[in-house]
Design an enzyme around this catalytic site. Structure first.
Site, PDB file in Angstrom:
ATOM      1  N   HIS A 161       0.815  -1.209   0.000  1.00 14.86           N
ATOM      2  CA  HIS A 161       0.000   0.000   0.000  1.00 14.86           C
ATOM      3  C   HIS A 161       0.853   1.266   0.000  1.00 14.86           C
ATOM      4  CE1 HIS A 161      -3.211   2.780   0.909  1.00 14.86           C
ATOM      5  NE2 HIS A 161      -4.001   1.840   0.423  1.00 14.86           N
ATOM      6  N   PRO A 162       0.503   2.235  -0.875  1.00 11.34           N
ATOM      7  CA  PRO A 162       1.350   3.422  -1.044  1.00 11.34           C
ATOM      8  C   PRO A 162       1.203   4.465   0.063  1.00 11.34           C
ATOM      9  CG  PRO A 162      -0.524   3.524  -2.534  1.00 11.34           C
ATOM     10  CD  PRO A 162      -0.602   2.204  -1.835  1.00 11.34           C
ATOM     11  N   CYS A 163       0.360   4.243   1.057  1.00 14.49           N
ATOM     12  CA  CYS A 163       0.093   5.351   1.983  1.00 14.49           C
ATOM     13  C   CYS A 163       1.304   5.721   2.842  1.00 14.49           C
ATOM     14  CB  CYS A 163      -1.155   5.086   2.829  1.00 14.49           C
ATOM     15  SG  CYS A 163      -1.013   3.682   3.912  1.00 14.49           S
ATOM     16  N   HIS A 164       2.245   4.799   3.005  1.00 20.43           N
ATOM     17  CA  HIS A 164       3.413   5.154   3.815  1.00 20.43           C
ATOM     18  C   HIS A 164       4.610   5.609   2.970  1.00 20.43           C
ATOM     19  CE1 HIS A 164       1.276   3.594   7.169  1.00 20.43           C
ATOM     20  NE2 HIS A 164       1.293   2.347   6.741  1.00 20.43           N
ATOM     21  N   THR A 165       4.501   5.438   1.651  1.00 18.73           N
ATOM     22  CA  THR A 165       5.664   5.678   0.795  1.00 18.73           C
ATOM     23  C   THR A 165       6.136   7.134   0.850  1.00 18.73           C
ATOM     24  OG1 THR A 165       4.820   3.962  -0.662  1.00 18.73           O
ATOM     25  CG2 THR A 165       6.584   5.338  -1.521  1.00 18.73           C
TER      26      THR A 165
END
Lengths: 694, 243
Positions: free
Chosen positions: B198-202
């Site tokens: 999931h990209p939310c922490h990237t």
């Protein structure tokens, strides 16, 4: 010296291949079982320990096909059968020897010289069960038993042991520039060295061999990464070399290119050089078609087919199921780690009434992951219904209308195929609606049906359009100690409540409220829908005008009440005590701030809403000793006398009041006094005073 | 201006092109796929690994150092079974139920052993194909890693097994918040189910990293990001990508 053994190809099927095969079968092949030409490929860059894979992927059927970069083509024959029986009965030996014959003809005609990639072939026998997404398959990698055996005349050695580093890199460079000059990498080629460095040429230059075999190597890109075992293409190459050069040369030097890269470092030196003896065969030995072998062993190491079940990644129904499941689990993982999704999802719900409340309740149960829902109703979908009753459409109304329960159940499955929903058309017998002899048997049947339905479910929703139709299911569910959630609507008011569920089958005990804080009532002591009434249910439709009989409510009321009804059930299920969860009365307002025992919050007894004021309150009340539906005397009568008791309740006005003592109480008490006891006129008059509708 | 740690679609495209260039120089298997119709590019690679390499430290060591590799094969005996193998065996058993044992036996062929074929017990039985895709997410303005892991018969390894297979250093993280990290989603360009990191922490991660680097801060963006999150799903990035 022991003879050479080759590492067989190991089939690898990309998920995309099964997808394209499915599409082709459905849209193109139909019942056509004729052989199809397909493409596979292998790589010679496998890391040690990886079996030599021959892969088919999404592009396998493409006409203008090229193998992926740095891969080598394998020409395939697909035989897709229509039935499992044909798959089973297919003459596998014949299938393989047919391809073996083509291979032999390519070798003997010299066609291989121009098109050496024809040496690498595969056969794929499949049967696709497209209803279940089960694929049965069996690969063969044809090899001719020609020669019967081969031996090394010089044992294999790693290239890095044979060549000094500068010669090794010169060879790698020559290989690279040769391969990159072509549109696709060549599987087979010829390496020569006249003393001025390596020269790589096309395979058709092979006849140079005969003139100077010692300065020439036949190159082959080797899928095998197993030390001591060349890959399958080397075997087929040997068949060709043997046929062409038997009696002309004694041995041929073969370069098996294993072109590994690890972490950006190339390891060309792991390639293998060996000299292989070419047996001198008699003329007649090369005239007969050699036996063809090569069916792949399955995961049980048997000469047999394989099967793969791809329903979890290909079946749209399964995909929908896992997506829905994931969505709910997300709630658990992110917000409520102890949310009892399995318990909630496995609750079997009986929805009595398939009108606006029934439709909305069923939809919300579905959203909570509940799969087992039985819809009950006795009417048909009419033209006015679909705009409010959210499981129906115009189509359900035409031609006289579909039965509501069946249409609602079908609609649930349409929305989500994972539903186990059933629709049952059933009239629920009611007190005050006398049973004539002509319908006696039918009524008996209906009661029996309702009893078995309540038995077979964990929670019952009472969402019918009259008060009296709720009496029978209330009695039955109370006797069977099932969770009951009741919702009733007025024009701009609603009531949602859970019935008290007795702790055991015995008479209700009046335990003092000592253990329970003031204003809170144990779940087993809570009242039912009829507990607040001092009159038994009767025929409420008799004197009603049309506007009172139809759905005359603010449309949002049903949505609000349905939502609360489902959330109330979920809160009950989630509570550690289940239906015995205590209820607060809203007189005691600390429920707004104190910590709840349950992660979803408090579990009220009743929710009464007043849309005109956008207000709702949470009263709770104890079970009434003289209740016409859930008191000891009623349940005892029902348990001991069964249908005979019910029949009297349906037929005899005043029977239930007399039985429970209500009549006596009414006689002894002046009516005015009873009303005078009420402390809040707004809701003390009980559900019986509300207009009800679904 | 874009938030710290994020990149624009154009930046992604040029980073992806450079990444693919470097890959082709070192034969690392990454390809740039250009979808003209959707005006999108993505990077993809397939890696084939023995099934246990992700959870078997010994195996990892031997991979790191091919020069001093232990005697090769029979690796089928060397590799210790893991949870993964149990899961797949159960799958295989379930798969087999569709035809009864009698039917399977009936379909097997009696054939003389092919003397020129090596004994297949010497081959590593089970390998897994790891298919990685790197896409650009417009909504998060960061690259997103998609991965599918499948067996040789094309069956996807299920999500919970992939969690179990991730290295121990990631297990704690996954235990706390696995659904926000690795879940099954539809591949936005291909429409097939894929596992998505999931990209939310990237964005947060990369803004931390970029803060600490001076000068040409973004040129190593992809390699830095992948070398941080990739190992969770068996992806290791060669130092060659760092310039």
């Amino acid at each position: 010296m022991s003879h050479i053994q080759y590492a067989p190809f190991s089939s690898a099927v990309d998920p995309g291949f099964w997808q394209i095969l499915t599409e082709k079968k459905l849209n193109e092949f139909g019942l056509d079982e004729s052989h199809q030409t397909i493409n596979g490929f292998y790589s010679n860059g496998n890391a040690q320990g990886i079996p030599p894979q021959m892969t088919v992927d999404y592009a396998a059927f493409n006409r203008e096909w090229k193998p992926p970069p740095r891969s080598f083509p394998v020409c395939g024959t697909l035989c897709n059968t229509n039935t499992i029986e044909k798959f089973r009965e297919m003459d596998k030996k014949q299938l393989l020897s047919g391809v073996g014959q083509e291979l032999w003809e390519d070798i003997t005609s010299g066609k291989v010289l121009e098109h050496p990639e024809k040496l690498c072939r595969f056969v794929l026998l499949t049967f696709s069960d497209l209803k279940k997404y089960h694929y049965y398959y069996w690969f063969a990698f044809p090899a001719l038993k020609f020669p019967e055996k081969s031996v090394y005349s010089e044992p294999p050695r790693a290239l890095q042991e044979v060549l000094p580093p500068e010669k090794l890199s010169a060879l790698a460079e020559a290989y690279d520039s040769y391969q990159s000059s072509r549109s696709t990498y060549a599987t087979f080629f010829v390496v020569s060295d006249d003393g001025n460095g390596p020269i790589i040429a096309d395979f058709k230059e092979l006849d140079k061999l005969v003139s100077s075999p010692e300065n020439v190597m036949v190159g082959v890109c080797d899928p095998s990464a197993v030390q001591g075992y060349p890959g399958w293409p080397v075997r087929n190459l040997l068949s060709f070399l043997t046929y062409r050069y038997t009696g002309k040369v004694q041995s041929i030097k073969v370069l098996m290119v294993r072109d590994r890269t690890h972490d950006g470092v190339r390891d060309f030196g792991q390639s293998v050089v060996a000299s292989i003896a070419i047996p001198a065969l008699e003329k007649e030995d090369i005239l007969i078609l050699p036996e063809c072998v090569g069916w792949e062993k399955n995961e049980r190491s048997k000469m047999g087919p394989r099967m793969v079940n791809l329903s979890s990644s290909m079946d749209p129904t399964r995909l929908a199921e896992s997506a829905v499941d994931l969505n709910l689990r997300l709630m658990r993982w992110r917000l409520l780690p102890d949310l009892e999704l399995d318990k909630i999802g496995s609750t079997r719900c009986l929805v009595l009434g398939s009108g606006t409340l029934g439709c909305n309740v069923a939809r919300l149960l579905m959203s909570w992951g509940i799969r087992h829902i039985t819809m009950v109703d006795n009417s048909k979908v009419s033209y006015s219904n679909p705009v409010r009753q959210t499981l129906f459409t115009f189509q359900d109304c035409i031609n006289g209308g579909q039965p509501k329960a069946k249409a609602a159940a079908a609609s649930l499955r349409n929305i989500f195929p994972g539903m186990q929903s059933e629709g049952i058309s059933l009239s629920i017998p009611m007190p005050g609606h006398a049973i004539t002899d002509s319908v006696l048997e039918q009524t008996k049947e209906d009661v029996k049906k309702l009893e078995s339905l309540i038995d077979a479910h964990d929670a019952v929703f009472l969402l019918m359009d009259t008060r009296e139709s709720r009496w029978l299911p209330t009695v039955v569910a109370a006797a069977k100690r099932k969770i009951v959630i009741n919702a009733a609507l007025g024009f701009d008011t609603f009531l949602v409540l859970r019935h008290g569920v007795r702790a055991d089958d015995g008479p209700r005990k009046r335990e003092g409220a000592s253990a329970i804080p003031l204003g809170r009532i144990r779940g087993c002591e809570l009242g039912c829908y009829f507990c607040n009434d001092v009159v038994a249910p009767g025929n409420s439709t008799r004197d009603r005008t049309l506007d009172q009989q139809c759905t005359v409510t603010r449309p949002g009321i049903s949505m609000v009440a349905s939502a609360l009804a489902v959330e109330l059930l979920v809160s009950v299920l989630q509570h550690p005590l289940g239906s015995d969860a205590e209820a607060d009365t809203s007189a005691n307002e600390d429920h707004l701030v104190r910590d709840a025992e349950c992660s979803l919050g408090i579990v009220p007894h009743q929710i009464r809403g007043f849309l005109a004021r956008f207000h709702q309150i949470l009263p709770a009340s104890r079970a009434f000793d003289m209740c016409t539906a859930c008191s000891d005397v009623v349940l005892n009568k029902y348990k001991t006398e069964g249908f005979d008791f019910l029949l009297r309740a349906f037929n005899e006005p005043g029977f239930l009041e007399d039985l429970t003592g209500l009549t006596a109480m009414q006689d002894a008490t002046d009516d005015a006094e009873v009303w005078g006891l009420s402390d809040d006129e707004e809701f003390s008059s009980g559900p019986g005073s509300m207009d009800m509708d679904t | 201006m874009a938030a710290a740690g994020s990149i624009s679609a154009d930046e992604f495209r040029s980073l992806a092109e450079k990444f693919a260039d470097t890959s082709s120089k070192i034969d690392d298997g990454w390809h740039l796929e250009i979808l003209a119709s959707q005006d999108s590019v993505y990077l993809w690679r397939k890696s084939i690994l023995p099934r246990s390499s992700q959870s078997n430290e010994q195996q990892k060591e031997s991979q790191k150092d091919p020069g001093s590799a232990p005697p090769p094969v029979p690796s089928g005996h060397v590799v210790t079974p893991t949870k993964m193998s149990e899961t797949t065996e159960i799958c295989a058993q379930l798969d087999g139920q569709q035809l009864n044992v009698h039917d399977w036996d009936e379909m097997e062929m009696e054939e003389d052993e092919d003397e020129q074929c090596m004994p297949t017990v010497l081959l590593e039985r089970e390998v897994l194909t790891y298919e990685y895709h790197i896409l650009y997410s417009e909504s998060y303005a960061v690259p997103v890693l998609y991965v599918n892991i499948y067996k040789q018969d094309g069956k996807l390894v299920p999500l919970d097994t992939v969690w179990e297979m991730s290295p121990s250093s990631f297990q704690k993280l996954l235990g706390e918040d696995k659904w926000t990290i690795l879940t099954q989603q539809e591949h936005p360009l291909l429409g097939r189910p894929f596992l998505q990191l999931h990209p939310c922490h990237t964005g947060d991660l990369m803004s931390q990293v970029l803060k600490n680097s001076a000068g040409n801060i973004k040129q190593n963006y992809l390699a830095t990001w992948l070398s941080t999150v990739g190992p969770m799903v068996g992806l290791h990035i060669s130092p060659n990508y760092i310039t």
